[in-house]
Design a protein around this motif. Structure first.
Motif, PDB file in Angstrom:
ATOM      1  N   MET A  97       0.844  -1.185   0.000  1.00 51.87           N
ATOM      2  CA  MET A  97       0.000   0.000   0.000  1.00 51.87           C
ATOM      3  C   MET A  97       0.890   1.249   0.000  1.00 51.87           C
ATOM      4  N   ALA A  98       0.542   2.198  -0.830  1.00 52.47           N
ATOM      5  CA  ALA A  98       1.331   3.424  -0.955  1.00 52.47           C
ATOM      6  C   ALA A  98       1.177   4.299   0.287  1.00 52.47           C
ATOM      7  N   THR A  99       2.246   4.989   0.629  1.00 49.00           N
ATOM      8  CA  THR A  99       2.182   5.937   1.739  1.00 49.00           C
ATOM      9  C   THR A  99       1.462   7.198   1.272  1.00 49.00           C
ATOM     10  N   LEU A 100       1.085   8.035   2.223  1.00 46.06           N
ATOM     11  CA  LEU A 100       0.433   9.294   1.894  1.00 46.06           C
ATOM     12  C   LEU A 100       1.342  10.141   1.007  1.00 46.06           C
ATOM     13  N   ASN A 101       2.629  10.206   1.344  1.00 50.08           N
ATOM     14  CA  ASN A 101       3.583  10.966   0.533  1.00 50.08           C
ATOM     15  C   ASN A 101       3.635  10.436  -0.905  1.00 50.08           C
ATOM     16  N   GLU A 102       3.690   9.129  -1.071  1.00 52.95           N
ATOM     17  CA  GLU A 102       3.754   8.538  -2.404  1.00 52.95           C
ATOM     18  C   GLU A 102       2.497   8.839  -3.205  1.00 52.95           C
ATOM     19  N   THR A 103       1.345   8.747  -2.547  1.00 48.41           N
ATOM     20  CA  THR A 103       0.079   9.016  -3.221  1.00 48.41           C
ATOM     21  C   THR A 103       0.005  10.465  -3.678  1.00 48.41           C
ATOM     22  N   VAL A 104       0.362  11.401  -2.795  1.00 47.43           N
ATOM     23  CA  VAL A 104       0.326  12.824  -3.143  1.00 47.43           C
ATOM     24  C   VAL A 104       1.289  13.118  -4.286  1.00 47.43           C
ATOM     25  N   LYS A 105       2.480  12.572  -4.217  1.00 43.70           N
ATOM     26  CA  LYS A 105       3.473  12.804  -5.276  1.00 43.70           C
ATOM     27  C   LYS A 105       2.976  12.265  -6.614  1.00 43.70           C
ATOM     28  N   GLU A 106       2.366  11.096  -6.604  1.00 44.23           N
ATOM     29  CA  GLU A 106       1.834  10.504  -7.830  1.00 44.23           C
ATOM     30  C   GLU A 106       0.710  11.369  -8.413  1.00 44.23           C
ATOM     31  N   VAL A 107      -0.170  11.871  -7.555  1.00 42.42           N
ATOM     32  CA  VAL A 107      -1.261  12.731  -8.020  1.00 42.42           C
ATOM     33  C   VAL A 107      -0.701  14.013  -8.636  1.00 42.42           C
ATOM     34  N   LEU A 108       0.241  14.649  -7.974  1.00 38.06           N
ATOM     35  CA  LEU A 108       0.787  15.890  -8.499  1.00 38.06           C
ATOM     36  C   LEU A 108       1.595  15.676  -9.774  1.00 38.06           C
ATOM     37  N   ALA A 109       2.215  14.528  -9.925  1.00 32.07           N
ATOM     38  CA  ALA A 109       2.969  14.237 -11.151  1.00 32.07           C
ATOM     39  C   ALA A 109       2.057  14.306 -12.373  1.00 32.07           C
ATOM     40  N   TRP A 110       0.794  13.980 -12.202  1.00 31.38           N
ATOM     41  CA  TRP A 110      -0.162  14.050 -13.308  1.00 31.38           C
ATOM     42  C   TRP A 110      -0.287  15.482 -13.834  1.00 31.38           C
ATOM     43  N   TYR A 111      -0.210  16.471 -12.936  1.00 32.92           N
ATOM     44  CA  TYR A 111      -0.325  17.874 -13.333  1.00 32.92           C
ATOM     45  C   TYR A 111       0.929  18.387 -14.042  1.00 32.92           C
ATOM     46  N   ALA A 112       2.022  17.678 -13.908  1.00 36.86           N
ATOM     47  CA  ALA A 112       3.293  18.109 -14.501  1.00 36.86           C
ATOM     48  C   ALA A 112       3.468  17.532 -15.901  1.00 36.86           C
ATOM     49  N   SER A 113       2.430  17.655 -16.723  1.00 35.95           N
ATOM     50  CA  SER A 113       2.488  17.061 -18.061  1.00 35.95           C
ATOM     51  C   SER A 113       2.736  18.082 -19.158  1.00 35.95           C
ATOM     52  N   GLY A 114       2.811  19.365 -18.805  1.00 35.44           N
ATOM     53  CA  GLY A 114       3.104  20.384 -19.804  1.00 35.44           C
ATOM     54  C   GLY A 114       1.915  20.705 -20.671  1.00 35.44           C
ATOM     55  N   GLY A 115       2.175  21.343 -21.777  1.00 36.98           N
ATOM     56  CA  GLY A 115       1.130  21.743 -22.698  1.00 36.98           C
ATOM     57  C   GLY A 115       1.726  22.609 -23.783  1.00 36.98           C
ATOM     58  N   PHE A 116       0.876  23.212 -24.597  1.00 34.62           N
ATOM     59  CA  PHE A 116       1.325  24.065 -25.688  1.00 34.62           C
ATOM     60  C   PHE A 116       2.077  25.259 -25.125  1.00 34.62           C
ATOM     61  N   ASP A 117       3.327  25.430 -25.530  1.00 32.94           N
ATOM     62  CA  ASP A 117       4.190  26.523 -25.081  1.00 32.94           C
ATOM     63  C   ASP A 117       4.392  26.539 -23.564  1.00 32.94           C
ATOM     64  N   LEU A 118       4.288  25.394 -22.943  1.00 27.14           N
ATOM     65  CA  LEU A 118       4.459  25.307 -21.489  1.00 27.14           C
ATOM     66  C   LEU A 118       5.389  24.156 -21.140  1.00 27.14           C
TER      67      LEU A 118
END
Length: 102
Positions: A1-22
């Protein structure tokens, strides 16, 4: 089972996907339980707002404190989908307070 830290880091990694000119970067201080995503505008000529934190989350005890959320896909929804109960998520940017037991 993932720790709270691991879960939060995994969730935030989803937001770090970039985009057009970003470009986006997941930033973390695991010892302090602080996680953020920084977005940088890479277009030329550069827009006056070239860099900003779009999500900032920290872990306090067994709670996840959302200090900043500038997304159109609320981080608390993704945290709940990852198994963190809503009562353990504090939206500090919306003036929610930590539970009194902290």
């Amino acid at each position: 089972m993932a720790t709270l830290n691991e879960t939060v880091k995994e969730v935030l990694a989803w937001y770090a996907s970039g985009g057009f000119d970003l470009a986006s970067y997941l930033l973390s201080n695991e010892a302090e339980g602080v996680y953020a995503v920084n977005m940088i505008n890479t277009s030329k000529p550069r827009h006056p707002l070239t860099s900003k934190v779009i999500v900032l989350v920290r872990i306090v005890g067994d709670c996840v404190v959302v200090e900043e959320d500038r997304t159109d896909r609320p981080v608390e929804e993704r945290l709940m989908a990852a198994g963190i109960p809503r009562e353990k998520i504090v939206l500090a940017y919306a003036n929610e307070a930590l539970p009194q037991t902290m």
